[in-house]
Structures are given as C-alpha cells and as structure tokens.
Design a protein around this motif. Structure first.
Motif, short mmCIF file in Angstrom:
data_model
loop_
_atom_site.label_atom_id
_atom_site.label_comp_id
_atom_site.label_asym_id
_atom_site.label_seq_id
_atom_site.Cartn_x
_atom_site.Cartn_y
_atom_site.Cartn_z
N VAL A 107 -7.70 15.78 -3.26
CA VAL A 107 -7.94 14.65 -2.52
C VAL A 107 -7.38 13.08 -3.55
O VAL A 107 -6.87 12.30 -2.77
N GLY A 108 -8.13 13.09 -4.58
CA GLY A 108 -7.74 12.21 -5.61
C GLY A 108 -6.27 12.20 -5.71
O GLY A 108 -5.56 10.94 -5.90
N ASN A 109 -5.55 13.26 -5.88
CA ASN A 109 -3.97 13.09 -6.03
C ASN A 109 -3.15 12.48 -4.92
O ASN A 109 -2.54 11.85 -4.97
N ILE A 110 -3.82 12.99 -3.61
CA ILE A 110 -2.98 12.40 -2.35
C ILE A 110 -3.43 10.96 -2.33
O ILE A 110 -2.76 10.15 -2.01
N GLY A 111 -4.71 10.75 -2.66
CA GLY A 111 -5.05 9.12 -2.62
C GLY A 111 -4.45 8.24 -3.56
O GLY A 111 -4.02 7.11 -3.22
N ALA A 112 -4.11 8.93 -4.92
CA ALA A 112 -3.16 8.27 -5.58
C ALA A 112 -1.98 7.97 -5.13
O ALA A 112 -1.30 6.83 -5.59
N GLY A 113 -1.19 8.96 -4.66
CA GLY A 113 0.01 8.70 -3.92
C GLY A 113 0.21 7.52 -2.82
O GLY A 113 1.11 6.87 -3.00
N ASN A 114 -0.81 7.63 -2.15
CA ASN A 114 -1.04 6.65 -1.13
C ASN A 114 -1.06 5.15 -1.62
O ASN A 114 -0.64 4.36 -1.21
N ALA A 115 -2.01 5.12 -2.76
CA ALA A 115 -2.26 3.93 -3.24
C ALA A 115 -0.91 3.35 -3.92
O ALA A 115 -0.75 2.03 -4.05
N ALA A 116 -0.39 4.43 -4.84
CA ALA A 116 0.90 4.01 -5.34
C ALA A 116 1.79 3.31 -4.32
O ALA A 116 2.56 2.36 -4.71
N THR A 117 2.11 3.74 -3.14
CA THR A 117 2.67 3.45 -2.25
C THR A 117 2.48 2.07 -1.87
O THR A 117 3.35 1.17 -1.56
N ALA A 118 1.19 1.96 -1.48
CA ALA A 118 0.78 0.45 -0.85
C ALA A 118 0.92 -0.35 -2.15
O ALA A 118 1.08 -1.62 -1.77
N LEU A 119 0.58 -0.14 -3.41
CA LEU A 119 0.83 -1.17 -4.29
C LEU A 119 2.11 -1.54 -4.75
O LEU A 119 2.50 -2.56 -4.89
N SER A 120 2.95 -0.57 -4.33
CA SER A 120 4.35 -0.78 -4.60
C SER A 120 4.81 -1.87 -3.60
O SER A 120 5.85 -2.94 -3.96
N MET A 121 4.27 -1.73 -2.35
CA MET A 121 4.74 -2.81 -1.33
C MET A 121 4.04 -4.18 -1.53
O MET A 121 4.78 -5.19 -1.43
N LEU A 122 3.02 -4.26 -2.20
CA LEU A 122 2.35 -5.42 -2.50
C LEU A 122 3.12 -6.20 -3.58
O LEU A 122 3.41 -7.40 -3.58
N LEU A 123 3.42 -5.39 -4.62
CA LEU A 123 4.00 -6.02 -5.84
C LEU A 123 5.61 -5.96 -5.76
O LEU A 123 6.34 -6.56 -6.72
N SER A 124 6.14 -5.17 -4.93
CA SER A 124 7.82 -5.26 -4.66
C SER A 124 8.40 -4.61 -6.03
O SER A 124 9.35 -5.05 -6.34
N GLN A 125 7.91 -3.54 -6.31
CA GLN A 125 8.31 -2.91 -7.50
C GLN A 125 7.76 -1.41 -7.20
O GLN A 125 6.64 -1.12 -6.86
N LYS A 126 8.49 -0.40 -8.10
CA LYS A 126 7.70 0.94 -7.97
C LYS A 126 6.74 1.01 -8.63
O LYS A 126 6.37 0.41 -9.91
N VAL A 127 5.79 1.62 -8.41
CA VAL A 127 4.49 1.88 -8.92
C VAL A 127 3.97 3.54 -9.12
O VAL A 127 4.20 4.07 -7.77
#
Length: 212
Positions: free
Chosen positions: A13-33
């Motif tokens: 679950v943490g792994n899936i959540g990390a992937g979701n969080a990385a995608t959301a942060l990427s959109m917020l920061l306009s760069q790959k996370v």
C-alpha cells in the motif's frame, strides 16, 4: 505481533501511495518526482522519538487525523536539514533556519497533505474501507512535544507505531521523510492489517515503483 505477510501488504500500500504522491507532486512542481519504496518498521510508541534523534531534537512535524471505518493518526517528521532543503527546492529561495513564514508553512502542509492523501486513497482502494483525512497541522518543536500532540487531542493511542521511511530520489533529491501511522489502539490497526491481508490474498497485487 504482526505477520510478515501483513507487513508486506502494508508496504505494498505504501508503494502504491508513493507512486500516487510522486505523480501529484510532479504536477504541483512541474518536474519529475520519484520516491523510494518505503521501508516499513514497527516500533513501540515510546521509542518513536529515538528514531528521529531523541525527544529533545528539534524537528518539523505535520499531523493529520484519519477517521471513518477506522481511526488513526498520521504524523510526518522531518529533520531540520530536510525541512530547509525541501523549502529551498519547492520555493526556489535560500533557507537556513526553521523560522518559517506563512508561505513556507503552507507549502510544507501542502506537501504533507499530498503524500498523506495519496496513501489514504491507496489504502481505501485496497481495503474498500471508507476513510477521510483532516486538514494538516504543522509545528516546529522538540520531537517529544510533537509526539505528545495526538495524545493531547484524542486522549489515548495504541502502543505501536508503524514507521514508513521514504526518501526522494529525483525532483526533491535526498529529502527524507519519516511517515508514522499511529493507531487509536492496537486492535484497530490489527483489524486494518488483517483487512489488507484479505484483499491482497484475493489477488489484488497491483504495484507501483514510487516514480512516474
């Protein structure tokens, strides 16, 4: 106390959540996370402060409450250096101390909210439990004081904390976050882990790699 299977399911679950969080942060920061797959540890609650440098260590804490079918607390703790490095990256300005402006506090709360919401969304999808998350609260204080905050609000907590340590590998390079799940009582979190185990044994094995 908890089986390897249950802890592996929580890591999934943490792994899936990390992937979701990385995608959301990427959109917020306009760069790959990209985030590392979290490491899962089970700690007695009275040893949590030791894992972040001791009860008198000055840290940043971000607290969120989860309620619904189960109740528990989420607490992020970051060392001073990780806090200032994170602010430098997301706000593009030099930061050397933990004296925060309103904008800096808001930015840290938003990061905490994104990561916690991504985890709770993954957890809810995995278990089919109805869970809702509060708005985040932030404090700069000694670790011992920050860890007493949920207890002061809700009166009691379980004896066990689940620590998910994760680190940004790209986009927010080298910033490390201690992510704690603190149940209201041991029975409630045992129920949660058993629910995760039932779901994963039913064939729900989707994986994320913590990146985008």
């Amino acid at each position: 106390m908890f089986s390897t299977f249950e802890l592996d399911a929580l890591k999934e679950v943490g792994n899936i959540g990390a992937g979701n969080a990385a995608t959301a942060l990427s959109m917020l920061l306009s760069q790959k996370v990209q985030m590392k797959i979290p490491e899962i540890k089970v700690l007695p609650f009275d040893e949590v402060s030791k894992s972040v440098g001791g009860p008198e260590n000055l840290v940043t804490g971000i607290f969120l409450r989860v309620e619904g079918d189960l109740g528990f607390n989420i607490l992020f703790i970051m060392q001073a250096g990780d806090t200032t490095n994170l602010l430098k990256i997301i706000l593009h300005e030099s930061k050397e101390t933990l004296e925060l402006t309103a904008m800096e506090e808001s930015a840290l709360k938003e990061i905490g909210n994104i990561i916690a919401s991504a985890f709770i969304a993954a957890l809810s999808d995995f278990t089919k439990l109805a869970l809702r998350i509060s708005v985040p609260s932030l404090a700069i204080d000694m670790a011992g004081a920050i860890l007493s905050f949920p207890l002061s609000l809700y009166g009691c907590m379980g004896d066990t904390a689940f620590l998910m340590e994760t680190e940004f590998e790209e986009g927010l390079d080298g910033v490390k976050i201690h992510f704690y799940l603190i149940p209201d009582d041991d029975k409630s979190f045992s129920t949660l882990l058993k629910t995760i185990g039932v779901r994963s044994s039913d064939g729900n094995n989707s994986r994320g790699d913590g990146g985008i």
